[in-house]
Design a protein around this motif. Structure first.
Motif, mmCIF file in Angstrom:
data_model
loop_
_atom_site.group_PDB
_atom_site.id
_atom_site.type_symbol
_atom_site.label_atom_id
_atom_site.label_comp_id
_atom_site.label_asym_id
_atom_site.label_seq_id
_atom_site.Cartn_x
_atom_site.Cartn_y
_atom_site.Cartn_z
ATOM 1 N N UNK A 207 0.893 -2.019 0.115
ATOM 2 C CA UNK A 207 0.087 -0.149 0.264
ATOM 3 C C UNK A 207 0.881 1.660 -0.076
ATOM 4 N N UNK A 208 2.042 1.234 0.771
ATOM 5 C CA UNK A 208 3.035 2.321 0.712
ATOM 6 C C UNK A 208 3.597 2.832 -0.701
ATOM 7 N N UNK A 209 3.944 2.042 -1.642
ATOM 8 C CA UNK A 209 5.156 1.267 -2.333
ATOM 9 C C UNK A 209 3.617 2.113 -3.695
ATOM 10 N N UNK A 210 2.535 1.817 -3.430
ATOM 11 C CA UNK A 210 1.587 2.024 -4.599
ATOM 12 C C UNK A 210 0.933 3.867 -4.377
ATOM 13 N N UNK A 211 0.955 4.075 -2.836
ATOM 14 C CA UNK A 211 0.349 5.216 -3.052
ATOM 15 C C UNK A 211 1.083 6.736 -3.538
ATOM 16 N N UNK A 212 3.272 5.518 -2.907
ATOM 17 C CA UNK A 212 3.901 6.898 -3.111
ATOM 18 C C UNK A 212 4.186 6.436 -4.718
ATOM 19 N N UNK A 213 3.474 5.668 -6.131
ATOM 20 C CA UNK A 213 3.496 6.142 -6.990
ATOM 21 C C UNK A 213 2.432 6.424 -7.568
ATOM 22 N N UNK A 214 1.786 6.865 -6.225
ATOM 23 C CA UNK A 214 0.193 7.519 -7.527
ATOM 24 C C UNK A 214 0.733 9.015 -6.887
ATOM 25 N N UNK A 215 1.631 9.129 -5.775
ATOM 26 C CA UNK A 215 1.805 10.668 -4.708
ATOM 27 C C UNK A 215 3.016 10.832 -6.086
ATOM 28 N N UNK A 216 3.865 10.360 -6.155
ATOM 29 C CA UNK A 216 4.847 10.728 -7.319
ATOM 30 C C UNK A 216 4.016 11.424 -8.676
ATOM 31 N N UNK A 217 3.208 10.340 -8.908
ATOM 32 C CA UNK A 217 2.484 10.996 -10.606
ATOM 33 C C UNK A 217 2.006 12.754 -10.475
ATOM 34 N N UNK A 218 2.116 13.102 -9.497
ATOM 35 C CA UNK A 218 1.302 14.034 -9.279
ATOM 36 C C UNK A 218 -0.023 15.075 -9.896
ATOM 37 N N UNK B 144 -1.832 8.424 -11.949
ATOM 38 C CA UNK B 144 -1.558 7.462 -13.005
ATOM 39 C C UNK B 144 -2.548 6.645 -13.247
ATOM 40 N N UNK B 145 -2.379 5.529 -14.578
ATOM 41 C CA UNK B 145 -3.719 4.507 -14.382
ATOM 42 C C UNK B 145 -2.352 3.454 -13.610
ATOM 43 N N UNK B 146 -3.233 2.433 -13.709
ATOM 44 C CA UNK B 146 -2.565 1.264 -12.860
ATOM 45 C C UNK B 146 -1.125 0.236 -13.735
ATOM 46 N N UNK B 147 -0.834 0.842 -14.638
ATOM 47 C CA UNK B 147 0.296 -0.020 -15.389
ATOM 48 C C UNK B 147 1.547 1.183 -15.243
ATOM 49 N N UNK B 148 1.298 2.631 -14.666
ATOM 50 C CA UNK B 148 2.211 3.006 -14.633
ATOM 51 C C UNK B 148 2.722 3.246 -13.200
ATOM 52 N N UNK B 149 2.041 3.375 -12.305
ATOM 53 C CA UNK B 149 2.152 2.394 -11.084
ATOM 54 C C UNK B 149 3.348 1.452 -10.897
ATOM 55 N N UNK B 150 2.418 0.183 -11.657
ATOM 56 C CA UNK B 150 3.068 -0.944 -12.468
ATOM 57 C C UNK B 150 4.577 -1.300 -12.391
ATOM 58 N N UNK B 151 4.872 0.162 -13.040
ATOM 59 C CA UNK B 151 6.368 0.281 -14.282
ATOM 60 C C UNK B 151 7.355 1.167 -12.890
ATOM 61 N N UNK B 152 6.475 2.372 -12.014
ATOM 62 C CA UNK B 152 7.102 3.113 -11.101
ATOM 63 C C UNK B 152 7.968 1.602 -10.104
ATOM 64 N N UNK B 153 7.021 1.120 -9.801
ATOM 65 C CA UNK B 153 7.534 0.100 -8.461
ATOM 66 C C UNK B 153 8.363 -0.666 -8.713
ATOM 67 N N UNK B 154 8.305 -1.202 -10.250
ATOM 68 C CA UNK B 154 9.354 -1.905 -10.760
ATOM 69 C C UNK B 154 10.789 -1.070 -10.577
ATOM 70 N N UNK B 155 10.004 0.318 -10.874
ATOM 71 C CA UNK B 155 12.260 1.229 -11.555
ATOM 72 C C UNK B 155 12.162 1.320 -10.102
ATOM 73 N N UNK B 156 11.506 1.879 -8.957
ATOM 74 C CA UNK B 156 12.410 2.327 -7.961
ATOM 75 C C UNK B 156 12.193 1.566 -7.003
ATOM 76 N N UNK B 157 11.398 -0.229 -6.730
ATOM 77 C CA UNK B 157 11.951 -0.394 -6.020
ATOM 78 C C UNK B 157 11.987 -2.279 -6.537
ATOM 79 N N UNK B 158 12.433 -1.859 -7.075
ATOM 80 C CA UNK B 158 13.221 -3.279 -8.115
ATOM 81 C C UNK B 158 12.616 -4.663 -8.053
ATOM 82 N N UNK B 159 11.145 -4.775 -7.978
ATOM 83 C CA UNK B 159 9.836 -5.612 -7.527
ATOM 84 C C UNK B 159 9.186 -5.194 -8.333
#
Length: 80
Positions: free
Chosen positions: A4-15, A19-34
């Motif tokens: 939940x914290x990772x997803x919230x960070x991803x949404x927050x970073x989108x301004x 963010x779409x689900x795919x953008x959230x997924x990509x952000x988590x993969x890029x930033x957290x490597x998961x």
């Protein structure tokens, strides 16, 4: 950190645009490597929407709910 914290960070970073689900997924993969499954992210988004931390926009994006000030928080907690 929780999913939940990772997803919230991803949404927050989108301004403000959100963010779409795919953008959230990509952000988590890029930033957290998961790489998280879409259904895991959807479950987290549902929990964040219910907790009123994130809102779904009309075009299928997710954006952060604006933070309330202290007076609004007290009114919501105790009523008018």
């Amino acid at each position: 950190m929780t999913v939940d914290e990772w997803v919230f960070e991803a949404v927050e970073s989108s301004g403000e645009r959100g963010a779409t689900l795919r953008e959230i997924q990509r952000w988590i993969d890029d930033v957290h490597g998961d790489e998280l499954a879409p259904d895991t992210i959807e479950a987290s988004l549902t929990a964040l929407v219910e907790a009123e931390r994130v809102r779904e926009t009309t075009d299928g994006r997710y954006a952060c709910v604006p933070k309330t000030d202290k007076a609004d928080a007290l009114r919501r907690l105790f009523g008018e």
